[in-house]
Scaffold this motif. Structure first.
Motif, short mmCIF file in Angstrom:
data_model
loop_
_atom_site.label_atom_id
_atom_site.label_comp_id
_atom_site.label_asym_id
_atom_site.label_seq_id
_atom_site.Cartn_x
_atom_site.Cartn_y
_atom_site.Cartn_z
N ALA A 1 26.47 -6.63 43.60
CA ALA A 1 27.86 -6.42 43.21
C ALA A 1 28.52 -7.71 42.74
O ALA A 1 29.19 -7.74 41.70
CB ALA A 1 28.64 -5.83 44.39
N GLU A 2 28.33 -8.79 43.49
CA GLU A 2 28.98 -10.04 43.12
C GLU A 2 28.38 -10.64 41.85
O GLU A 2 29.10 -11.24 41.04
CB GLU A 2 28.93 -11.05 44.27
N SER A 3 27.10 -10.45 41.65
CA SER A 3 26.47 -10.96 40.42
C SER A 3 26.97 -10.19 39.20
O SER A 3 27.24 -10.79 38.15
CB SER A 3 24.95 -10.88 40.52
N LEU A 4 27.07 -8.87 39.31
CA LEU A 4 27.59 -8.08 38.20
C LEU A 4 29.05 -8.42 37.92
O LEU A 4 29.46 -8.46 36.75
CB LEU A 4 27.44 -6.59 38.51
N TYR B 1 11.74 6.98 44.19
CA TYR B 1 13.18 7.01 43.96
C TYR B 1 13.61 6.09 42.82
O TYR B 1 14.70 5.54 42.83
CB TYR B 1 13.92 6.65 45.25
N GLU B 2 12.75 5.94 41.83
CA GLU B 2 13.07 5.11 40.66
C GLU B 2 14.39 5.57 40.05
O GLU B 2 14.63 6.77 39.89
CB GLU B 2 11.96 5.22 39.62
N GLU B 3 15.24 4.60 39.71
CA GLU B 3 16.55 4.95 39.16
C GLU B 3 17.02 3.85 38.20
O GLU B 3 16.90 2.67 38.51
CB GLU B 3 17.57 5.09 40.29
N THR B 4 17.53 4.24 37.06
CA THR B 4 18.13 3.31 36.11
C THR B 4 19.53 3.80 35.78
O THR B 4 19.72 4.94 35.37
CB THR B 4 17.31 3.17 34.82
N THR B 5 20.50 2.92 35.99
CA THR B 5 21.91 3.22 35.69
C THR B 5 22.30 2.47 34.44
O THR B 5 22.09 1.25 34.35
CB THR B 5 22.81 2.79 36.87
N ARG B 6 22.86 3.18 33.46
CA ARG B 6 23.22 2.56 32.18
C ARG B 6 24.71 2.75 31.90
O ARG B 6 25.31 3.72 32.35
CB ARG B 6 22.39 3.16 31.05
N GLY B 7 25.27 1.83 31.13
CA GLY B 7 26.68 1.91 30.77
C GLY B 7 27.21 0.51 30.57
O GLY B 7 26.45 -0.43 30.36
N THR B 8 28.51 0.35 30.62
CA THR B 8 29.06 -1.01 30.57
C THR B 8 28.84 -1.65 31.94
O THR B 8 28.55 -0.97 32.93
CB THR B 8 30.56 -0.98 30.27
N THR C 1 29.63 1.24 43.76
CA THR C 1 30.65 1.28 44.81
C THR C 1 30.54 2.57 45.62
O THR C 1 31.04 2.65 46.74
CB THR C 1 32.08 1.18 44.22
N THR C 2 29.87 3.57 45.07
CA THR C 2 29.71 4.85 45.76
C THR C 2 28.24 5.19 46.03
O THR C 2 27.95 6.26 46.56
CB THR C 2 30.33 6.00 44.94
N HIS C 3 27.32 4.31 45.64
CA HIS C 3 25.90 4.54 45.89
C HIS C 3 25.32 3.32 46.61
O HIS C 3 25.67 2.18 46.29
CB HIS C 3 25.14 4.76 44.57
#
Length: 221
Positions: free
Chosen positions: A165-168, A190-197, A206-208
Protein backbone atom coordinates in the motif's frame (compact mmCIF):
# COMPACT_ATOMS: atom_id res chain seq x y z
CA UNK A 1 31.22 -25.11 -15.21
CA UNK A 2 28.52 -23.13 -13.49
CA UNK A 3 24.90 -23.79 -14.47
CA UNK A 4 22.19 -21.31 -13.47
CA UNK A 5 18.89 -23.15 -13.14
CA UNK A 6 15.48 -21.51 -12.97
CA UNK A 7 13.09 -23.12 -10.49
CA UNK A 8 9.26 -22.93 -10.32
CA UNK A 9 7.85 -19.71 -8.88
CA UNK A 10 4.84 -21.55 -7.50
CA UNK A 11 3.52 -24.41 -9.60
CA UNK A 12 5.85 -27.42 -9.51
CA UNK A 13 4.49 -28.55 -12.88
CA UNK A 14 6.48 -25.69 -14.41
CA UNK A 15 9.74 -27.48 -13.61
CA UNK A 16 11.47 -28.35 -16.87
CA UNK A 17 12.78 -31.77 -17.77
CA UNK A 18 16.26 -30.27 -17.89
CA UNK A 19 15.92 -28.93 -14.35
CA UNK A 20 14.82 -32.32 -13.04
CA UNK A 21 17.72 -34.03 -14.82
CA UNK A 22 20.18 -31.44 -13.49
CA UNK A 23 18.98 -31.85 -9.91
CA UNK A 24 19.15 -35.63 -10.24
CA UNK A 25 22.67 -35.69 -11.67
CA UNK A 26 24.25 -32.79 -9.78
CA UNK A 27 27.13 -33.52 -7.43
CA UNK A 28 27.33 -29.97 -6.04
CA UNK A 29 24.40 -27.56 -5.68
CA UNK A 30 24.66 -23.98 -4.43
CA UNK A 31 21.25 -22.94 -3.13
CA UNK A 32 19.78 -19.77 -1.67
CA UNK A 33 18.23 -21.98 1.03
CA UNK A 34 19.33 -25.62 1.17
CA UNK A 35 16.04 -26.56 2.87
CA UNK A 36 14.09 -25.14 -0.07
CA UNK A 37 16.03 -27.11 -2.68
CA UNK A 38 15.47 -30.28 -0.64
CA UNK A 39 11.75 -29.49 -0.51
CA UNK A 40 11.76 -28.85 -4.27
CA UNK A 41 13.50 -32.14 -4.97
CA UNK A 42 11.00 -33.99 -2.79
CA UNK A 43 8.11 -32.38 -4.65
CA UNK A 44 9.61 -33.36 -7.99
CA UNK A 45 10.38 -36.90 -6.91
CA UNK A 46 14.13 -36.33 -7.19
CA UNK A 47 16.57 -38.03 -4.84
CA UNK A 48 19.43 -35.60 -4.38
CA UNK A 49 22.94 -36.96 -4.25
CA UNK A 50 24.61 -33.57 -4.42
CA UNK A 51 26.61 -31.80 -1.75
CA UNK A 52 24.58 -28.72 -0.81
CA UNK A 53 26.22 -25.33 -0.24
CA UNK A 54 24.30 -22.33 1.07
CA UNK A 55 24.66 -19.20 -1.09
CA UNK A 56 22.64 -16.18 -0.04
CA UNK A 57 22.84 -12.39 0.09
CA UNK A 58 24.73 -12.53 3.38
CA UNK A 59 27.49 -14.97 2.46
CA UNK A 60 27.89 -14.75 -1.32
CA UNK A 61 31.09 -12.68 -1.25
CA UNK A 62 32.64 -15.05 1.29
CA UNK A 63 31.74 -18.17 -0.73
CA UNK A 64 32.86 -16.94 -4.17
CA UNK A 65 36.44 -18.20 -4.02
CA UNK A 66 35.35 -21.63 -2.80
CA UNK A 67 32.68 -21.98 -5.48
CA UNK A 68 34.92 -20.83 -8.31
CA UNK A 69 37.37 -23.55 -7.31
CA UNK A 70 34.55 -26.11 -7.35
CA UNK A 71 33.36 -25.01 -10.81
CA UNK A 72 36.88 -25.20 -12.22
CA UNK A 73 36.95 -28.96 -11.69
CA UNK A 74 33.30 -30.05 -11.76
CA UNK A 75 29.81 -28.84 -12.61
CA UNK A 76 28.21 -26.53 -10.05
CA UNK A 77 24.43 -26.07 -10.17
CA UNK A 78 23.06 -22.78 -8.78
CA UNK A 79 19.39 -22.45 -7.80
CA UNK A 80 17.44 -19.82 -5.89
CA UNK A 81 14.27 -20.39 -3.87
CA UNK A 82 12.11 -19.51 -6.88
CA UNK A 83 12.73 -18.20 -10.38
CA UNK A 84 16.01 -17.29 -12.00
CA UNK A 85 19.21 -16.93 -9.95
CA UNK A 86 20.78 -13.42 -10.06
CA UNK A 87 17.41 -11.69 -10.68
CA UNK A 88 16.77 -10.08 -7.26
CA UNK A 89 18.35 -13.28 -5.92
CA UNK A 90 21.93 -14.33 -5.15
CA UNK A 91 24.26 -15.21 -8.02
CA UNK A 92 25.42 -12.02 -9.74
CA UNK A 93 28.66 -11.76 -7.74
CA UNK A 94 29.33 -15.44 -8.37
CA UNK A 95 28.68 -15.21 -12.11
CA UNK A 96 30.97 -12.19 -12.40
CA UNK A 97 33.72 -14.08 -10.58
CA UNK A 98 33.27 -17.12 -12.83
CA UNK A 99 33.55 -14.98 -15.96
CA UNK A 100 36.67 -13.31 -14.62
CA UNK A 101 38.20 -16.71 -13.82
CA UNK A 102 37.38 -18.03 -17.29
CA UNK A 103 34.91 -20.62 -16.01
CA UNK A 104 32.09 -21.51 -18.41
CA UNK A 105 28.65 -20.28 -17.33
CA UNK A 106 25.55 -21.93 -18.79
CA UNK A 107 21.83 -21.74 -18.08
CA UNK A 108 18.70 -23.84 -17.74
CA UNK A 109 16.00 -21.21 -18.42
CA UNK A 110 12.55 -21.35 -16.96
CA UNK A 111 10.01 -19.52 -14.79
CA UNK A 112 10.48 -15.81 -14.11
CA UNK A 113 8.16 -13.69 -11.97
CA UNK A 114 9.38 -10.59 -13.82
CA UNK A 115 8.32 -11.83 -17.24
CA UNK A 116 5.16 -13.53 -15.97
CA UNK A 117 3.94 -10.35 -14.28
CA UNK A 118 4.80 -8.24 -17.30
CA UNK A 119 3.17 -10.60 -19.78
CA UNK A 120 -0.21 -10.56 -18.01
CA UNK A 121 -0.14 -6.86 -17.11
CA UNK A 122 -1.77 -5.58 -20.29
CA UNK A 123 0.95 -2.91 -20.48
CA UNK A 124 3.47 -2.55 -23.34
CA UNK A 125 6.02 -5.37 -23.34
CA UNK A 126 8.22 -4.38 -26.27
CA UNK A 127 10.44 -2.29 -23.98
CA UNK A 128 10.55 -2.55 -20.19
CA UNK A 129 12.83 -2.00 -17.21
CA UNK A 130 13.09 -4.21 -14.15
CA UNK A 131 13.62 -2.13 -11.01
CA UNK A 132 13.78 -4.86 -8.36
CA UNK A 133 12.43 -4.42 -4.85
CA UNK A 134 11.15 -0.96 -3.91
CA UNK A 135 13.08 0.67 -1.02
CA UNK A 136 11.61 0.29 2.46
CA UNK A 137 12.23 3.78 3.83
CA UNK A 138 9.84 6.48 2.66
CA UNK A 139 12.60 9.02 1.92
CA UNK A 140 14.48 6.47 -0.21
CA UNK A 141 11.25 5.44 -1.93
CA UNK A 142 10.50 9.01 -2.92
CA UNK A 143 13.96 9.53 -4.42
CA UNK A 144 13.73 6.13 -6.11
CA UNK A 145 10.50 7.04 -7.91
CA UNK A 146 11.73 10.55 -8.71
CA UNK A 147 14.58 8.97 -10.68
CA UNK A 148 11.97 7.08 -12.75
CA UNK A 149 9.64 9.99 -13.57
CA UNK A 150 10.88 10.27 -17.17
CA UNK A 151 11.21 6.54 -17.81
CA UNK A 152 9.24 5.75 -20.98
CA UNK A 153 9.37 1.97 -20.69
CA UNK A 154 6.98 -0.18 -18.67
CA UNK A 155 8.50 -0.55 -15.21
CA UNK A 156 8.43 -3.81 -13.26
CA UNK A 157 8.90 -3.96 -9.48
CA UNK A 158 8.86 -6.53 -6.69
CA UNK A 159 7.13 -5.80 -3.39
CA UNK A 160 5.98 -7.59 -0.24
CA UNK A 161 2.46 -7.61 1.19
CA UNK A 162 3.17 -5.43 4.21
CA UNK A 163 4.65 -2.62 2.10
CA UNK A 164 2.38 -2.83 -0.96
CA UNK A 165 0.00 0.00 0.00
CA UNK A 166 2.69 2.51 0.94
CA UNK A 167 4.77 1.74 -2.14
CA UNK A 168 1.79 2.20 -4.46
CA UNK A 169 0.93 5.45 -2.67
CA UNK A 170 4.47 6.74 -3.20
CA UNK A 171 4.37 5.70 -6.86
CA UNK A 172 1.11 7.58 -7.41
CA UNK A 173 2.42 10.65 -5.60
CA UNK A 174 5.59 10.87 -7.70
CA UNK A 175 4.70 9.23 -11.02
CA UNK A 176 1.04 10.20 -11.18
CA UNK A 177 -2.03 8.02 -11.56
CA UNK A 178 -0.74 5.87 -14.42
CA UNK A 179 -2.02 2.54 -15.69
CA UNK A 180 -0.70 -0.32 -13.59
CA UNK A 181 -1.10 -3.96 -12.69
CA UNK A 182 -0.37 -5.91 -9.54
CA UNK A 183 0.07 -9.70 -9.68
CA UNK A 184 0.26 -12.08 -6.76
CA UNK A 185 0.48 -15.85 -6.33
CA UNK A 186 1.63 -16.22 -9.95
CA UNK A 187 1.22 -19.80 -11.26
CA UNK A 188 -0.48 -20.84 -7.99
CA UNK A 189 -4.11 -21.76 -7.25
CA UNK A 190 -5.04 -18.26 -6.13
CA UNK A 191 -3.19 -16.41 -8.88
CA UNK A 192 -4.61 -12.91 -9.26
CA UNK A 193 -3.78 -9.83 -11.34
CA UNK A 194 -5.45 -6.50 -10.63
CA UNK A 195 -5.34 -3.91 -13.42
CA UNK A 196 -6.32 -0.24 -13.62
CA UNK A 197 -4.85 3.06 -12.55
CA UNK A 198 -2.53 3.07 -9.57
CA UNK A 199 -5.34 4.59 -7.50
CA UNK A 200 -7.78 1.88 -8.58
CA UNK A 201 -5.30 -0.79 -7.54
CA UNK A 202 -4.77 0.95 -4.18
CA UNK A 203 -8.54 1.06 -3.65
CA UNK A 204 -8.84 -2.64 -4.51
CA UNK A 205 -6.38 -3.59 -1.80
CA UNK A 206 -8.16 -1.51 0.81
CA UNK A 207 -10.92 -4.14 0.74
CA UNK A 208 -8.87 -7.24 -0.18
CA UNK A 209 -6.20 -8.90 1.93
CA UNK A 210 -2.70 -8.69 0.47
CA UNK A 211 -0.63 -11.85 0.99
CA UNK A 212 2.64 -13.09 -0.46
CA UNK A 213 5.01 -11.28 -2.80
CA UNK A 214 3.83 -9.06 -5.63
CA UNK A 215 4.90 -8.08 -9.12
CA UNK A 216 3.95 -4.48 -9.84
CA UNK A 217 3.95 -3.11 -13.39
CA UNK A 218 3.53 0.63 -14.02
CA UNK A 219 3.23 2.29 -17.42
CA UNK A 220 6.10 4.45 -18.61
CA UNK A 221 5.78 8.16 -19.23
Amino acid sequence: MLILAATPIGNLADASKRLIEALTEATVIAAEDTRMVQKLALGLGVQLKARLISLNDHNERDKVEQLVAVAESETLLLVSDAGMPTISDPGFILVRAMVKAGVEVSIIPGPSAVLAGLAVSGLPTDRFSFEGFIPRKESERIEYFKALVNETRTMVFFETANRLAESLASAREILGDRQASVSRELTKIYEETTRGTVLEVIEYYTTHIAKGEFVICIAGK
